[in-house]
Write an enzyme that holds these catalytic residues in place. Structure first.
Site, PDB file in Angstrom:
ATOM      1  N   HIS A  25      55.226  -3.794  27.832  1.00  0.00           N
ATOM      2  CA  HIS A  25      56.175  -3.090  28.557  1.00  0.00           C
ATOM      3  C   HIS A  25      55.526  -2.539  29.934  1.00  0.00           C
ATOM      4  CE1 HIS A  25      57.580  -1.854  24.361  1.00  0.00           C
ATOM      5  NE2 HIS A  25      58.609  -2.596  24.847  1.00  0.00           N
TER       6      HIS A  25
ATOM      7  N   LYS B 186      68.250   4.708  13.738  1.00  0.00           N
ATOM      8  CA  LYS B 186      67.432   4.224  13.723  1.00  0.00           C
ATOM      9  C   LYS B 186      65.964   5.123  14.016  1.00  0.00           C
ATOM     10  CE  LYS B 186      64.669  -0.166  14.756  1.00  0.00           C
ATOM     11  NZ  LYS B 186      64.782  -1.003  16.049  1.00  0.00           N
TER      12      LYS B 186
ATOM     13  N   ARG C 192      59.474 -12.330  26.547  1.00  0.00           N
ATOM     14  CA  ARG C 192      58.298 -12.647  26.002  1.00  0.00           C
ATOM     15  C   ARG C 192      58.349 -14.363  25.739  1.00  0.00           C
ATOM     16  NH1 ARG C 192      58.426  -8.470  21.468  1.00  0.00           N
ATOM     17  NH2 ARG C 192      60.328  -9.157  21.760  1.00  0.00           N
TER      18      ARG C 192
ATOM     19  N   SER D  71      56.311  -3.796  19.697  1.00  0.00           N
ATOM     20  CA  SER D  71      56.038  -2.368  19.263  1.00  0.00           C
ATOM     21  C   SER D  71      55.842  -2.556  17.750  1.00  0.00           C
ATOM     22  CB  SER D  71      56.925  -1.334  19.624  1.00  0.00           C
ATOM     23  OG  SER D  71      57.358  -1.363  20.985  1.00  0.00           O
TER      24      SER D  71
END
Ligand code: PNS
Length: 159
Positions: free
Chosen positions: A18, A42, A91, A128
């Site tokens: 990030h 969440k 990515r 993450s």
């Protein structure tokens, strides 16, 4: 003309991947807002205030970068804050399908453009979730996250 962009995400927590995107995007825009999604469905590992603190500490060397949080639709946040561009890191090809869907939906809803930036190859495997899993079982993630995250993932014994 001042160009304002947003780099949105969950950032639970921010990773070196990030940070790479934020650093490079901050060179392209006059102002870059790193916006953390508040998702009541969440909980995540870190609360939103802690995620924001980790981002602020990790980006303190960058000018023109601010940190904020948002609820609801990203395009409404952009409209309310005069943001013209959404910046997303990609990515791998696996990110592409969902990210393009979101970019097309956001543009259809509001006209706002999304700019994709390829992640540096050294960060292509980072997420993450993976970092949290490795850290949870005592693996070394020191080379994968900025120091403000590392100290919170592995608090000193006496803390
Ligand atoms: O880091 P993430 O979890 O991949 O980030 C995803 C995020 C926060 C950018 C995305 O879920 C989002 O923009 N959520 C806000 C709600 C929204 O606008 N949904 C419609 C997108 S088409």
């Amino acid at each position: 003309m001042m160009r304002k962009a947003v780099c949105p995400g969950s950032f639970d927590p921010i990773t070196n991947g990030h940070l790479d995107i934020i650093e490079r995007a901050s060179q392209l825009y006059d102002e870059l807002i790193v916006a953390v999604l508040v998702n009541p469905e969440k909980a995540g590992k870190f609360d939103v205030d802690t995620r924001m603190a980790m981002i602020r500490e990790s980006t303190s060397h960058l000018s023109g970068v601010t940190v904020d949080s948002f609820h609801g639709l990203l395009v409404h946040y952009c409209r309310d804050h005069g943001v013209e561009v959404i910046v997303k890191g990609l990515r791998a090809i696996s990110d592409f399908e969902y990210e393009v869907q979101m970019a097309q939906m956001n543009r259809g809803l509001s006209g706002i453009e999304t700019v994709f930036m390829p992640t540096g190859p050294e960060h292509g495997h980072l997420s993450s979730s993976l970092i949290k899993a490795v850290a949870h079982f005592g693996g070394n993630v020191a080379h994968l996250v900025p120091p403000p995250v590392l100290q919170r993932l592995h608090p000193r014994e006496e803390d």
